[in-house]
Design an enzyme around this catalytic site. Structure first.
Site, PDB file in Angstrom:
ATOM      1  N   ALA A   3     -52.317 -10.621  14.987  1.00  0.00           N
ATOM      2  CA  ALA A   3     -51.675 -11.669  14.196  1.00  0.00           C
ATOM      3  C   ALA A   3     -50.351 -12.040  14.862  1.00  0.00           C
ATOM      4  O   ALA A   3     -49.658 -11.175  15.388  1.00  0.00           O
ATOM      5  CB  ALA A   3     -51.404 -11.168  12.781  1.00  0.00           C
ATOM      6  N   ASP A   4     -50.021 -13.332  14.869  1.00  0.00           N
ATOM      7  CA  ASP A   4     -48.681 -13.700  15.345  1.00  0.00           C
ATOM      8  C   ASP A   4     -47.739 -13.745  14.127  1.00  0.00           C
ATOM      9  O   ASP A   4     -48.173 -13.529  12.989  1.00  0.00           O
ATOM     10  CB  ASP A   4     -48.695 -15.015  16.126  1.00  0.00           C
ATOM     11  CG  ASP A   4     -49.089 -16.216  15.277  1.00  0.00           C
ATOM     12  OD1 ASP A   4     -48.995 -16.136  14.044  1.00  0.00           O
ATOM     13  OD2 ASP A   4     -49.494 -17.234  15.861  1.00  0.00           O
ATOM     14  N   SER A   5     -46.455 -13.999  14.367  1.00  0.00           N
ATOM     15  CA  SER A   5     -45.471 -13.936  13.278  1.00  0.00           C
ATOM     16  C   SER A   5     -45.832 -14.867  12.130  1.00  0.00           C
ATOM     17  O   SER A   5     -45.687 -14.527  10.960  1.00  0.00           O
ATOM     18  CB  SER A   5     -44.074 -14.321  13.767  1.00  0.00           C
ATOM     19  OG  SER A   5     -43.899 -13.967  15.095  1.00  0.00           O
ATOM     20  N   LEU A   6     -46.318 -16.057  12.497  1.00  0.00           N
ATOM     21  CA  LEU A   6     -46.639 -17.046  11.468  1.00  0.00           C
ATOM     22  C   LEU A   6     -47.858 -16.600  10.648  1.00  0.00           C
ATOM     23  O   LEU A   6     -47.914 -16.832   9.441  1.00  0.00           O
ATOM     24  CB  LEU A   6     -46.909 -18.396  12.146  1.00  0.00           C
ATOM     25  CG  LEU A   6     -46.707 -19.649  11.298  1.00  0.00           C
ATOM     26  CD1 LEU A   6     -45.335 -19.684  10.663  1.00  0.00           C
ATOM     27  CD2 LEU A   6     -46.916 -20.896  12.156  1.00  0.00           C
ATOM     28  N   ASP A   7     -48.799 -15.924  11.334  1.00  0.00           N
ATOM     29  CA  ASP A   7     -49.958 -15.385  10.600  1.00  0.00           C
ATOM     30  C   ASP A   7     -49.490 -14.408   9.519  1.00  0.00           C
ATOM     31  O   ASP A   7     -50.012 -14.405   8.406  1.00  0.00           O
ATOM     32  CB  ASP A   7     -50.896 -14.637  11.563  1.00  0.00           C
ATOM     33  CG  ASP A   7     -51.662 -15.571  12.485  1.00  0.00           C
ATOM     34  OD1 ASP A   7     -51.990 -16.686  12.039  1.00  0.00           O
ATOM     35  OD2 ASP A   7     -51.925 -15.186  13.628  1.00  0.00           O
TER      36      ASP A   7
END
Lengths: 246, 76
Positions: free
Chosen positions: B35-39
């Site tokens: 997951a990236d930060s926005l996820d």
């Protein structure tokens, strides 16, 4: 063009914001008309939009106050169901030469014109991320690009808005949210009408197209950026200034 | 307890499009679940809706693993 879309325009009771609210409505959008002080003027805009055949509500909030803005966004989504377009237009001026500018004059303008954009953007992002779509248009100013004596606070805020636009565009692009800015030049408003003929002539000398802009000339670009016609544009600042700054 | 974990897992599987077996209490959103930060921000939003609560930004920043999320929800 914007049929079935729901928009929130800050500072929409008069001037350029009013024109943007009306233009979005003409193209099919329902519009929440944000105002801070002038309820009667906001009500007039609401009536005009309803006369066009769209839904409209007026919502009061100081854009620099996060609590108020959150409440406002909740109210708008409660009324419309979705929120597709945010136009950050609300702005104030407290002009003064740098040497004379008081700290509070600087803070007031930064709070409304820059922090207000951050707060409103943050407040609608949750909804737009869930929708997996959204358009945010920030009203900057050409002086944010060129600088302008007597407006250190305003210019700093408007230049800040351009940077904020680019960063927000990059952060939210993967969620199909586009973020752009417009930078109007000299637009004919009550403010420019009050200038002397000499001052007006001085302004015209700097404008290649040789005339002041009209609020609707700004509103039409905002409407374009809010529409699917601009589907491959994000992070940009469009100058609407008769060629003054290239 | 298991109920909360299962509900959280279902959201993660759906949102991050990962295999169910990868979603363990120890799994890190960023390192193990890609997951990236926005996820993660989006995930927290969905958890808020699913469990009808609000997670303050300071608390949300501490949620790094599936277990962090489950334990936070259980602590309420």
């Amino acid at each position: 063009m914007l049929q079935g879309k729901n928009a929130l325009v800050t500072g929409a009771s008069r001037g350029i914001g009013r024109e943007i609210a009306l233009e979005l409505a003409r193209q099919g959008a329902n519009v929440a008309v944000n105002f801070s002080g002038n309820e009667a003027k906001a009500q007039e805009v609401v009536e005009e939009i309803k006369a066009i055949g769209r839904n409209a509500i007026k919502v009061q909030a100081d854009v620099a106050n996060e609590t108020c803005v959150k409440e406002m966004v909740k109210e708008v989504i409660g009324e419309f169901g979705t929120l597709d377009i945010l136009v950050n237009n609300a702005g104030v001026t407290r002009d003064n030469l740098l040497m004379r500018m008081k700290e509070e004059e600087f803070d007031q303008v930064i709070n409304t014109n820059l922090k207000g954009v951050f707060i409103c953007t943050k407040a609608v992002t949750r909804q737009m991320m869930k929708q997996k779509s959204g358009q945010i248009i920030n009203v900057s100013s050409i002086v944010g690009v060129s600088g302008n004596p007597g407006q250190a606070n305003y210019v700093a805020a408007k230049a800040g808005v351009i940077g904020l636009t680019k960063t927000t565009a990059k952060e939210l692009a993967s969620r199909n949210i586009r973020v752009n800015a417009v930078a109007p030049g000299f637009i004919s408003t009550d403010m420019t009408d009050a200038l002397t003929e000499e001052q007006q002539a001085g302004m015209l000398d700097m404008i290649p197209l040789g005339k002041l802009g009209k609020p609707e000339e700004v509103a039409k670009v905002v409407r374009f950026l809010a529409s699917e016609d601009a589907s491959y544009i994000t992070g940009q600042t469009i100058h609407i200034d008769g060629g003054m700054v290239m | 307890m298991a109920d909360v974990f299962d509900r959280v897992k279902a959201i993660i599987v759906d949102r991050l499009d990962v295999d169910e077996s990868k979603v363990t209490m120890e799994a890190s959103f960023k390192d193990d679940l890609e997951a990236d930060s926005l996820d993660v921000v989006e995930l927290v939003m969905e958890l808020e809706d699913e469990f009808d609560m609000e997670i303050a930004d300071e608390e949300a920043e501490k949620i790094n693993t599936v277990g962090d999320a489950v334990n936070y929800i259980n602590s309420l």
